[in-house]
Design a protein around this motif. Sequence first.
Motif, short mmCIF file in Angstrom:
data_model
loop_
_atom_site.label_atom_id
_atom_site.label_comp_id
_atom_site.label_asym_id
_atom_site.label_seq_id
_atom_site.Cartn_x
_atom_site.Cartn_y
_atom_site.Cartn_z
N ALA A 85 0.88 -1.14 0.22
CA ALA A 85 0.33 0.00 0.40
C ALA A 85 0.59 1.69 0.00
O ALA A 85 0.72 2.60 0.86
CB ALA A 85 -1.09 -0.21 0.99
N GLY A 86 1.63 1.37 -0.76
CA GLY A 86 3.06 2.50 -0.80
C GLY A 86 3.37 2.73 0.47
O GLY A 86 3.77 4.05 0.85
N ARG A 87 3.87 1.86 1.15
CA ARG A 87 4.21 1.76 2.89
C ARG A 87 3.61 3.58 3.46
O ARG A 87 4.56 4.09 4.11
CB ARG A 87 5.45 2.13 2.75
CG ARG A 87 6.37 0.84 2.01
CD ARG A 87 8.13 0.91 2.39
NE ARG A 87 8.47 -0.07 1.90
CZ ARG A 87 9.41 -1.14 2.02
NH1 ARG A 87 8.97 -0.73 3.45
NH2 ARG A 87 9.61 -1.76 1.64
N GLN A 88 2.08 3.99 3.40
CA GLN A 88 1.95 4.73 3.48
C GLN A 88 0.45 4.69 5.11
O GLN A 88 -0.20 5.35 5.10
CB GLN A 88 0.55 5.36 2.80
CG GLN A 88 1.05 5.94 1.41
CD GLN A 88 2.01 7.40 1.15
OE1 GLN A 88 1.87 8.17 2.28
NE2 GLN A 88 3.49 7.43 0.99
N ASP B 258 -1.22 4.33 8.39
CA ASP B 258 -0.54 4.55 9.81
C ASP B 258 -1.83 3.61 11.25
O ASP B 258 -1.73 2.51 10.99
CB ASP B 258 -1.80 5.93 9.89
CG ASP B 258 -1.18 7.09 10.66
OD1 ASP B 258 -0.33 6.71 11.81
OD2 ASP B 258 -0.77 8.42 10.53
N VAL B 259 -0.60 4.45 12.17
CA VAL B 259 -1.13 3.05 13.24
C VAL B 259 -2.61 2.57 13.76
O VAL B 259 -2.47 0.94 13.44
CB VAL B 259 -1.24 3.73 14.62
CG1 VAL B 259 -1.17 3.44 16.03
CG2 VAL B 259 0.55 4.55 14.82
N ASN B 260 -3.95 3.65 13.56
CA ASN B 260 -4.75 2.55 13.65
C ASN B 260 -5.92 1.55 12.89
O ASN B 260 -5.57 0.97 13.05
CB ASN B 260 -5.93 3.72 13.93
CG ASN B 260 -5.76 4.37 15.26
OD1 ASN B 260 -5.74 3.73 16.17
ND2 ASN B 260 -5.26 5.16 15.34
N LEU B 261 -4.87 1.86 11.33
CA LEU B 261 -5.47 1.34 10.40
C LEU B 261 -4.48 0.08 10.70
O LEU B 261 -5.14 -1.66 10.31
CB LEU B 261 -5.09 2.01 8.57
CG LEU B 261 -5.30 1.47 7.92
CD1 LEU B 261 -7.22 0.79 7.85
CD2 LEU B 261 -5.25 2.15 6.81
N VAL C 98 -3.34 -1.00 12.79
CA VAL C 98 -4.14 -2.23 14.14
C VAL C 98 -5.09 -3.03 13.54
O VAL C 98 -5.39 -4.12 13.86
CB VAL C 98 -4.24 -1.36 14.87
CG1 VAL C 98 -4.72 -2.16 16.24
CG2 VAL C 98 -3.39 -1.05 15.86
N VAL D 298 -3.86 -2.68 -0.99
CA VAL D 298 -4.99 -1.28 -0.32
C VAL D 298 -6.66 -2.13 -0.09
O VAL D 298 -6.79 -1.33 0.98
CB VAL D 298 -4.72 0.04 -1.91
CG1 VAL D 298 -5.64 0.95 -1.04
CG2 VAL D 298 -3.62 -0.40 -1.95
N LEU E 224 -6.12 -3.71 3.38
CA LEU E 224 -7.00 -2.95 4.40
C LEU E 224 -8.27 -1.78 4.84
O LEU E 224 -8.65 -2.29 5.45
CB LEU E 224 -5.49 -1.70 3.85
CG LEU E 224 -4.21 -1.97 4.04
CD1 LEU E 224 -3.32 -0.64 3.94
CD2 LEU E 224 -3.65 -2.11 5.39
N VAL E 225 -8.94 -2.15 3.60
CA VAL E 225 -10.19 -1.66 3.25
C VAL E 225 -11.13 -2.15 3.72
O VAL E 225 -11.55 -2.39 5.17
CB VAL E 225 -10.57 -0.60 2.31
CG1 VAL E 225 -12.03 -0.04 2.20
CG2 VAL E 225 -9.65 0.19 1.85
N TYR F 110 -10.17 -3.19 7.29
CA TYR F 110 -10.72 -1.87 8.48
C TYR F 110 -12.17 -2.64 8.21
O TYR F 110 -13.17 -2.43 9.95
CB TYR F 110 -11.02 -1.29 7.89
CG TYR F 110 -11.15 0.27 8.34
CD1 TYR F 110 -11.04 0.75 9.69
CD2 TYR F 110 -12.13 0.66 7.78
CE1 TYR F 110 -12.44 1.36 10.56
CE2 TYR F 110 -13.34 1.80 8.58
CZ TYR F 110 -13.06 2.42 9.92
OH TYR F 110 -13.66 2.62 10.52
N LYS G 33 4.31 3.68 8.05
CA LYS G 33 4.68 5.04 7.28
C LYS G 33 6.67 5.03 8.14
O LYS G 33 6.59 5.01 7.01
CB LYS G 33 4.19 6.06 7.94
CG LYS G 33 3.12 6.15 7.47
CD LYS G 33 2.97 7.61 7.83
CE LYS G 33 1.28 7.95 7.06
NZ LYS G 33 0.49 9.40 7.50
#
Lengths: 57, 547
Positions: free
Chosen positions: B62-65, B67-70, B72, B217, B220-221, B224, B309
Amino acid sequence: MRFLLAWFWMCLILASILWYAFLLFYVGIKGGTEIISLGKNLSRRPEGEDGPGTCAP
Amino acid sequence: MWLSQLAILPNISLSPAAGSRIPRMTLTAIDWVIIAIYLAGCVGAGIRTRRYVRDLNDFALAGRQVDVNLGVASLAATEIGIVTVMYTGEMGFKSGLAGAAPGVLLCLAMLIVGMTGFVIEPLRDAGVVTIPELFEKRFGTKVRWLAGLVVVLGGVLNMGIFLRLGGEFLMYITGLSPKASFSLSLLGQQWQLGLLEATMTFLLVLILIYTVLGGMVSVLVTDYLQFLVKGLGIVIISVVVFWNINPLSLIEGLDAVQSQTRTAVNMTMTDPFNPFHSLGYGWVIWQSLLALAVMTTWQTIVARALAAKDASVAKRIYRGTAFYFVGRFSLPGLWGAAAFLYFASAAVGGLPEGIGSLAAMPVYLGRILPAGILGIVVVAMLAAEMSTDSGYLLTWATVIYNDLVSPCLKHPMSQRSKLLTVRLLLVAIGIFLLFYGLWYRIPGRAWDYLSVTGNIYLASVFTLLVGALYWKRANSWGALASIVLGAIGPITFLVINAIVEDPARQISPETAGLSAFGMAFAGMFFGSLAGRMAGIGTAVRATEVDR
């Protein structure tokens, strides 16, 4: 000892339920905003720009 | 019958398995609507993310983007699948509350790694896509390739039982037998299809659609969304279980287990509270080592750290997810322990015919969950299955491309060809899983099978990582010896236990697991010494690996 162990596990179970319920809201809200930021960051990159660590070769 | 009502397929009739005592499906029309909306929403959200994928870095990380909560949410979602719920439920059924011990060990290991940055910090700073890629920097291409091979072998074998167990859970909880089948008349032909196999295939196709298109990506979505749905389902089930049997009654019931024999109902539980008694000291020591190895080398977990990140975010993701692993074992373990007491009670009089320790918990849930809740729970479990399968498929396909295919290429592939290759690999793994999952019979406890297959690479790769990052005398001889020796114990376990039917003569999982770690450490130490003496081991200084 047995009694203590039994309640140790029970406390962990109850704490887990509370932790899962908490994360549901906390990560639910924060994670949602991070997904939006992720989408923006990925869209914003100029054409042809690769991220660091692109697979070799 | 239910499929005909939905009018999805023409002329379908459902027939229960011969001798099955699970007569009817418990899902109502509203439950089906909830399931359909969820599946459509997940697949739709996953497909929409394909526009963000431009190269393999986007597809795999995911482009190394992240963040913490996503991170987790994604890590927690990936690491709790139906298979997790099944084997942790089985641990609760066989070992009571003590069956949650691996969860505590994993939590402690994750906290230690999250606080110290042990392994993951230099790994993230190295900017690699997979763990074996780091080995090339230190030990050369051969080690990278061989490490990639054992990573894929262990990972894909490990994942091999996911679909079967997931399908069984869904069948049992909805009141159907896993042997149920339906006949389908299509184009003048009559087809007899297993319901479980058809469900598994349908689910896998959905997962493949969004994972193949959107990569990390989309994972991740959807992770979530699945994290939310699954978390809700786990909390609801736990509350319903406590509604069914209050905490005090549960402890009293389990306490009585040790003083009473349950041979009348053919169910046994050694010690429901003390893991050293019920599972053994050797087993707990093996699990402690395994927990540390899992948190630093299990590619699906490390993938989130690599997608973070930076190293600081990776450590925060680890700390934020750590306690989730306690619930990962203790909550389904609670359901399993409650199932044990339910079936051991005089009123029920033992497990139904054909139901073993693995299936006891979902059958129990199917009986106690009230109407209306079941649909949410099934959706939650579908979410669990989908998030795990998508994350694992993506990870192993990436490793195959990055560490097995890519080092063998003489000329670099174009970005389009790379993406196409990884996408085809994803589909190939999916097809393999479908067939492997149908015929493989698990020897012993499901958790032991998963631990041992994971151990094929965990012991050696953990040793290699520690050697590469923290031991300046490590070299390619030690690395190769460690990979080969570390894989021998678990592979012997799988082969011998598949052939030998007498449990007394089978290899215990802790013997296989501990020997793997011992032999991997010994291989690295003595192999590196031998290579140094012979003056032929390839080695780059540990500090150079970080760059």
